[in-house]
Design an enzyme around this catalytic site. Structure first.
Site, short mmCIF file in Angstrom:
data_model
loop_
_atom_site.label_atom_id
_atom_site.label_comp_id
_atom_site.label_asym_id
_atom_site.label_seq_id
_atom_site.Cartn_x
_atom_site.Cartn_y
_atom_site.Cartn_z
N ILE A 59 0.85 -1.19 0.00
CA ILE A 59 0.00 0.00 0.00
C ILE A 59 0.88 1.23 0.00
O ILE A 59 1.86 1.32 0.74
CB ILE A 59 -0.90 0.04 1.26
CG1 ILE A 59 -1.69 -1.26 1.39
CG2 ILE A 59 -1.82 1.23 1.21
CD1 ILE A 59 -2.19 -1.50 2.79
N CYS A 60 0.50 2.20 -0.86
CA CYS A 60 1.25 3.45 -0.91
C CYS A 60 0.42 4.52 -0.21
O CYS A 60 -0.47 5.10 -0.78
CB CYS A 60 1.50 3.79 -2.37
SG CYS A 60 1.93 5.48 -2.67
#
Ligand SMILES: [Zn+2]
Ligand SMILES: [Zn+2]
Ligand SMILES: [Zn+2]
Ligand SMILES: [Zn+2]
Ligand SMILES: [Zn+2]
Ligand SMILES: [Zn+2]
Ligand SMILES: [Zn+2]
Lengths: 458, 153
Positions: B91-92
């Site tokens: 996840i960014c």
């Protein structure tokens, strides 16, 4: 090698014991003083085995309690809980942006990033100062369980409780030449760390551990009961004798003449058909009767005395009321010389009785008042407690929501920026690795300030 | 008992009590790795009817350091489509990076942030260069520098 005999505690003790000694003692690290399996980090202790201890030598040890590992009693006010470690504050500090943290917590956080963990504003470690005294006072008053004996007391009292009073805490052995530690409750007058020969197995053990040895680890601890042949502990032989089903005992009516004896387990059988049963029971009933009669007589005597006194008092009152004028004189002018000795006495008694009655009424009233006070305090407390809890809950929910609003606002901002301004965000898309950190901080600051603009406009 | 263990113990006690709707604890064995399921509650067609599994890995410096949070795939547990979520579950999100992290965050607040991140999304796509990233990346998520300011979704 965890030995069952040593009662000093388990591996996760939330406190530390310090055994520093006088400076003139020869100090060396003596690992023998501490039995394995104890998680007490005892610091250097003395080998001064040939020195005798002065009689006033303090046996107490300083304990340091880990305030994050102890159990608190009930729920702690949310305002006293550190947002980083989620424990009641330990050494609280106040930041310039008005947030409170534990000192170690905020120090750790600032060493990682120089921002306030709550509002994300720049914060340096110089902008952190000791929290107000009031917070310390509230923390000191928190109720916590003693990690050793479990008694509940104010958090600030824990260390001195462990050092001076707790029966389950360790102290120095009272022996003048002994350097070992013992639980306070078994530290008697003398050192029990001297060798003894176990009467059962002939092994040598310290006296202090002998009981545990004989009960748990001695190879010869068990023997067969000579009566019932059940396996019993040698050291508990006498106790078993008192309850062994096969020991021969006299009949329970022996007092009234029964000569029979039987094994304990057979006694009830005999008791049912014992020829002295009827007599024995009757004798028991008679005894009981006599006892109750005696106590009745005693109470009767007491009431009799009381009534006698009352009669005397009434007679006195009668005489006083025969001379009302004298009474008036006495009470109004307060001139005892003008009345006869007789009247004086009865008048006095009468006044005293009045006074007594008033006093009784007064104390009854004051009891009622304090009762009422307690009741109303309880009521108030009961009513405010749920409100307070709810408030704390609401406050935390509101904080989370706030965070989300800020976060969503930033999204919206950037979307607007992209749609109308064709801002910088529109060109670079996706999270490819290797973004430059200067870009990153620029972008963050930009979006943050924009968000703040919007919020102030709103 | 380490700092992280104590703090996670407190969080676990709270999590067992009650969690916001759409978030459920799956396992929390030990204090190194927790699994939670999240669902998007509003009628976003991209995520409707789906449940996603999150894996939290805590270091001994938690909560001073952020936990490592990734989506994990399993039967009935896809990786959600999102321009900031790679197909390997990474996840960014700036909240989870060293820069954006704050020690007052907790497992619950992270889950809620991810929920709202999915709720607000309208693009049924992966990040740019997803295939290449998934094929080549061997680093831990925390060590990857994302363009966090590029939250154009
Ligand atoms: Zn703290
Ligand atoms: Zn602040
Ligand atoms: Zn105690
Ligand atoms: Zn001793
Ligand atoms: Zn023995
Ligand atoms: Zn027996
Ligand atoms: Zn008999």
């Amino acid at each position: 090698m965890p030995s069952p005999r040593h009662p000093l505690g388990d591996h996760s003790l939330p406190y530390t014991v310090h055994t520093e000694l006088d400076s003139d003692d020869e100090v060396s690290l003596d690992t023998d003083t501490i039995t394995d399996g104890d998680n007490i980090t005892a610091s250097p202790s003395s080998r001064g085995l040939h020195k005798s201890r002065p009689p006033t030598f303090n046996l107490n040890l300083r304990h340091t309690v880990d305030l994050r590992a102890i159990t608190y009693n009930g729920t702690v006010d949310e305002n006293l809980v550190c947002p980083i470690c989620r424990c009641p504050f330990v050494d609280p500090v106040l930041t310039d942006c008005d947030h409170v943290f534990c000192r170690p917590c905020i120090d750790d956080a600032l060493s990682e990033s120089q921002l306030c963990p709550i509002d994300r504003l720049p914060l340096s470690s110089d902008a952190v100062s000791r929290a107000p005294k009031m917070i310390f006072n509230q923390l000191d008053a928190l109720k916590a369980k003693c990690p050793c004996c479990g008694v509940v007391l104010a958090r600030s009292m824990l260390e001195s409780h462990l050092e001076k009073y707790c029966l389950e805490a360790v102290v120095r052995c009272p022996g003048a030449e002994c350097v070992k530690l013992v639980k306070r409750k078994i530290s008697g007058e003398d050192c029990l760390h001297y060798p003894m020969v176990c009467p059962d197995c002939k092994e040598t053990h310290d006296e202090i551990d002998m009981e545990a040895h004989r009960e748990n680890s001695c190879n010869e601890r068990l023997k067969a009961c000579e009566h019932c042949s059940a396996e019993i502990l040698r050291c508990k032989e006498e106790q078993h004798e008192g309850e062994c089903p096969d020991v021969v005992q006299p009949c329970k009516w022996a007092e009234y003449g029964c000569q029979d004896e039987a094994k304990r387990k057979d006694l009830p059988l005999h008791a049912d058909e014992c020829s002295y049963k009827a007599m024995g029971q009757m004798a028991e009933t008679l005894k009981k009767e006599i006892r109750s009669l005696r106590s009745e007589v005693r109470t009767m005597n007491e009431t009799h005395h009381l009534q006698e006194r009352r009669i005397k008092f009434l007679e006195g009152g009668q005489r006083a009321s025969d001379r009302p004028l004298d009474m008036m004189d006495l009470s109004l002018a307060n001139l005892p010389e003008s009345t006869g000795a007789d009247a004086l006495e009865s008048g006095h008694e009468y006044l005293l009785s009045l006074l007594e009655a008033q006093q009784g009424r007064l104390s009854q009233l004051s009891a009622e008042v304090s009762d009422f006070q307690a009741k109303s305090t309880m009521m108030l407390f009961n009513e405010t407690l749920p409100i307070k809890n709810e408030l704390a809950e609401l406050r935390s929910t509101q904080q989370v929501t706030c965070m989300h609003v800020r976060w969503l606002m930033r999204f919206r901002m950037q979307e607007n920026q992209r749609r109308f301004g064709g801002g910088p965000g529109a060109t670079s898309n996706g999270g490819s690795d290797g973004g430059s950190s200067s870009d990153l901080s620029m972008g963050r600051r930009l979006s943050d300030s924009l968000t703040r603009d919007i919020i102030t406009k709103l | 008992m380490s700092f992280a263990t104590k703090r996670l113990g407190k969080e676990l006690a709270k999590v067992h009590g009650n969690l916001p709707p759409g978030i459920a604890l799956v396992t929390a064995e030990g204090f190194q790795e927790w699994l939670l399921d999240i669902q998007v509650l509003d009628a976003n067609p991209i995520y409707m009817g789906q449940t996603y599994r999150l894996k939290f890995k805590f270091s001994s410096s938690y909560p001073i350091e952020p936990p490592e949070v990734t989506f994990v795939a399993g039967p009935d547990r896809p990786i959600p489509m999102h321009p900031h979520i790679y197909s390997n579950g990474i996840i960014c999100l700036d909240l989870l990076g060293t820069q954006g992290w704050s020690p007052v965050q907790n497992v619950e607040s992270i889950c809620m942030s991810l929920q709202s991140m999915l709720t607000g999304n309208t693009k049924n796509e992966r990040p740019e260069g997803d295939e290449q990233f998934v094929a080549s990346n061997r680093r831990r998520p925390r060590d990857i520098d994302f363009y966090y300011h590029d939250n154009t979704v």
